[in-house]
Design an enzyme around this catalytic site. Structure first.
Site, short mmCIF file in Angstrom:
data_model
loop_
_atom_site.label_atom_id
_atom_site.label_comp_id
_atom_site.label_asym_id
_atom_site.label_seq_id
_atom_site.Cartn_x
_atom_site.Cartn_y
_atom_site.Cartn_z
N LYS A 7 -2.91 7.54 -0.35
CA LYS A 7 -2.93 6.90 0.97
C LYS A 7 -2.84 8.02 2.00
CE LYS A 7 -0.54 3.43 3.79
NZ LYS A 7 0.43 2.31 3.80
N THR A 21 0.81 -1.22 0.00
CA THR A 21 0.00 0.00 0.00
C THR A 21 0.85 1.28 0.00
OG1 THR A 21 -0.15 -0.07 2.42
CG2 THR A 21 -1.92 -1.12 1.17
N ASP A 22 2.10 1.20 0.43
CA ASP A 22 2.90 2.42 0.59
C ASP A 22 3.00 3.24 -0.69
OD1 ASP A 22 3.43 1.73 3.23
OD2 ASP A 22 5.53 2.37 3.09
#
EC number: 6.3.5.-
Lengths: 415, 415
Positions: B239, B162-163
């Site tokens: 994010k 996800t980073d």
């Protein structure tokens, strides 16, 4: 008709009467109304009558109707400190855009609604757009605020450009122990625009400066309407939109409080715990180590980007997710730490806490000597690291220690 | 009791039966339930009975109950492409944390709920945590997706850490013209945590990959509950939280759609205009100019920070507000532009549009040759500049041209 003329403008079923100001666009007329507000009116379909020529000196802002501001012993004293920015701006004829050229007294003239709310002391610390703000000016400003409070101010309003307001508010949060409110305000739209927020923000900021509180706060529009300003803690606030009037938000929490506007009188309400008036003794620690960098990591970035921190006292990394960078960076970071650079990890996610104990790569960063920046905003972390390096015996410990609300309590465990 | 044993765990009035997995904490037991889900149970007050020893091979993940996946001609074919990250992770015994070690077939084993939804093709492009993702892997991934669609896949799911998922999703958005959905998904909590989101995200992503759409999307939890996943456009997603399962948000707009979850069957709904299945012909333009930097401006930063872009093909600036940097930087930026570097201005505000025509300092930047990045996210702007420099005859024009939803229409004028 010319700027400086008294005019009556009829458009649709609205009539406006006041002094014609120079406009930055050919599309709009800008009229300074009797109450002191400026209004922008689309030229299309507008009928203009010149009532009187040349009643207003555009250069000095002087008119026949200048209201005298007299000292009222029943009112608190609020210091207005100007640093420049849109709230203290007027039209720049040369280029048709906005430059900073007002001092604090001009703010009173521009915002007649401030009269009667307090006795004012005016002071100019700088006259710059806030992207040109520097740590040196932060120090000058902290010293000016300190002197104003020492001289008896019951509250301080700092007029500041919005671009870097959060950095300056953070700096003053660390530098000052204050027994009275220190309220930053500014404007996202200059006074000659129909939707300018300068009057309401300034009035709300003065009311917040009179409140029973003693925080360094930012006071800006809470919504796109003119119904309230939010009061944000200086270390947790962020400009989250380029142009909206409600661009400023408290990150990771609700704002400290608000100033309701639009009723008979503005009303200040606090929703969260805050320092109370008189609780702290006035103190100042304005020193900063300016030799600190902030570096944002993005994919494709070579570890040679870390060279910018070579020989520097501090480096704030804006990593991904829980606080990561490419693992090729780890050895170079270890070298920086070994050579004396304090390296603090924050996250470009903006919300949430850094935790480098979850993944291998994060633990390697901790082994390299990286300090976890908890849930500090990256910009706040940079300011705090500058301050910690100049004021703490153990900068790493100071960085991790909550000082001015910049680290929120771990209310919800990570899982 | 040991990992691999079949156990029955009683805690309060709940009973769990399944295979004991290794846990990364001493506080929790992790049990793989019959349905394939993992559950974390606090050891305190938990009674454990070992029903059968060593029924599960921790290294290979094989049990007696392995379900065979057979081809069903009535189901669409979805390609699962693994790049690593938390969703494809299991416990790393050495360190007690999470490392990437699963391939696509393991994902099917780990998420039995995927069975019966599609015929799957599995493919591993990389096995890395996403902070280690590089433009070279973006290219490999785009080529793999292209080949899968060419080979007949009706949709593609990309499992990604996800980073940096938003960067990779942006890259594929520019590189690919796709007639089918390309859906990125991942996990904010690994499979051995009680609150893992890996099952729901994977199931929703597969459903989105079967939908009547043809966008590069990110599919992640829409809220902290397990009620829906949001479908975000790859170029507009960010994010925005380090750890929450609903960390991903579409910036400046509502998500494209959502996958409702929790009813009998997940249901995909689109709320905004999107490309439809089959609308575009499959095409690929995977070349990138990797010699591009992203630099975030913060107060106190010296213009020598621009040296990082010396001789580079491109530079994205993350300025303040409407797109500003200290005016001391302007001459150095002009030199970079004159020497052939394409310089694009974005804003660290994240939301809103860059406009350098409002203030003197902004217009000076335009005179210096800076390209306004409209309302592109800074990370997306970096990826797009890399792509534009490699694929456009006129990179500046390509940067300003909306290609994959990365620039939103100017729905509300600046004032």
């Amino acid at each position: 008709m010319n700027p400086g003329d008294r005019v009556r403008v009829q458009r649709a079923d609205q009539t406006y009467e006041g002094v014609l100001l120079p406009s930055s666009t050919s599309q709009n007329l800008v009229v300074k109304l009797e109450g002191g507000y400026n209004v922008g009116i689309d030229r299309a379909d507008a009928d203009v009558d010149v009532l009187e020529s040349d009643v207003y000196d555009i250069e000095t802002g002087e008119t026949d109707e200048e209201s005298a501001v007299e000292f009222d012993p029943d009112l608190p004293t609020v210091s207005l400190i100007s640093t420049g920015g849109t709230i203290a701006s007027t039209v720049d004829y040369r280029t048709g855009a906005v430059t900073a050229q007002f001092d604090a007294e001009d703010v009173l003239r521009a915002v007649p609604d401030l009269a009667g709310r307090a006795n004012y002391r005016g002071r100019v610390v700088a006259n710059i757009l806030s992207e040109n703000m520097t740590p040196d000016v932060w120090r000058d400003l902290a010293e000016a605020v300190y002197e104003e409070i020492e001289a008896g101010a019951d509250g301080v309003v700092v007029m500041h450009g919005t671009d870097t307001m959060q950095f300056t508010a953070s700096a003053l949060s660390f530098m000052l122990d204050t027994p009275v409110p220190v309220v930053f305000t500014g404007s996202q739209r200059s006074a000659d625009r129909p939707s300018s927020d300068n009057v309401m923000n300034a009035v709300c900021a003065v009311e917040a400066a009179k409140a029973d509180a003693a925080e360094v706060m930012v006071c800006m529009h809470a919504t796109e309407s003119d119904d309230a300003c939010a009061l944000h803690r200086g270390t947790r606030v962020r400009k989250n939109h380029t142009s909206r009037r409600d661009a400023f938000e408290t990150v990771g929490a609700k704002p400290l409080g608000e100033v309701a506007y639009g009723g008979d009188e503005p009303e200040v309400t606090f929703r969260r715990d805050h320092a109370e008036r008189g609780e702290a003794d006035l103190d100042i620690a304005p020193e900063l180590e300016s030799d600190v960098e902030l570096l944002k990591f993005t994919p494709g970035m070579d570890e040679s980007a870390l060279d910018v921190a070579e020989g520097k006292a501090g480096l704030v990394l804006e990593g991904t997710g829980l606080g990561h960078v490419h693992s090729d960076w780890t050895d170079r970071i270890a070298e920086l730490v070994d050579s004396g650079t304090t390296v603090v990890m924050t996250s470009q996610c903006i919300e949430g806490r850094v935790c480098d104990r979850v993944y291998d790569t994060g633990r390697d960063l901790l082994d390299a000597g990286v300090v976890e920046g908890e849930d500090m905003l990256p910009g706040t972390a940079k300011v705090k690291l500058m301050w910690s390096l100049a004021n703490g015996d153990d900068p790493e410990a100071t960085v991790r220690d909550p000082i001015a609300g910049e680290i929120t309590e771990r209310s919800v465990p990570w899982e």
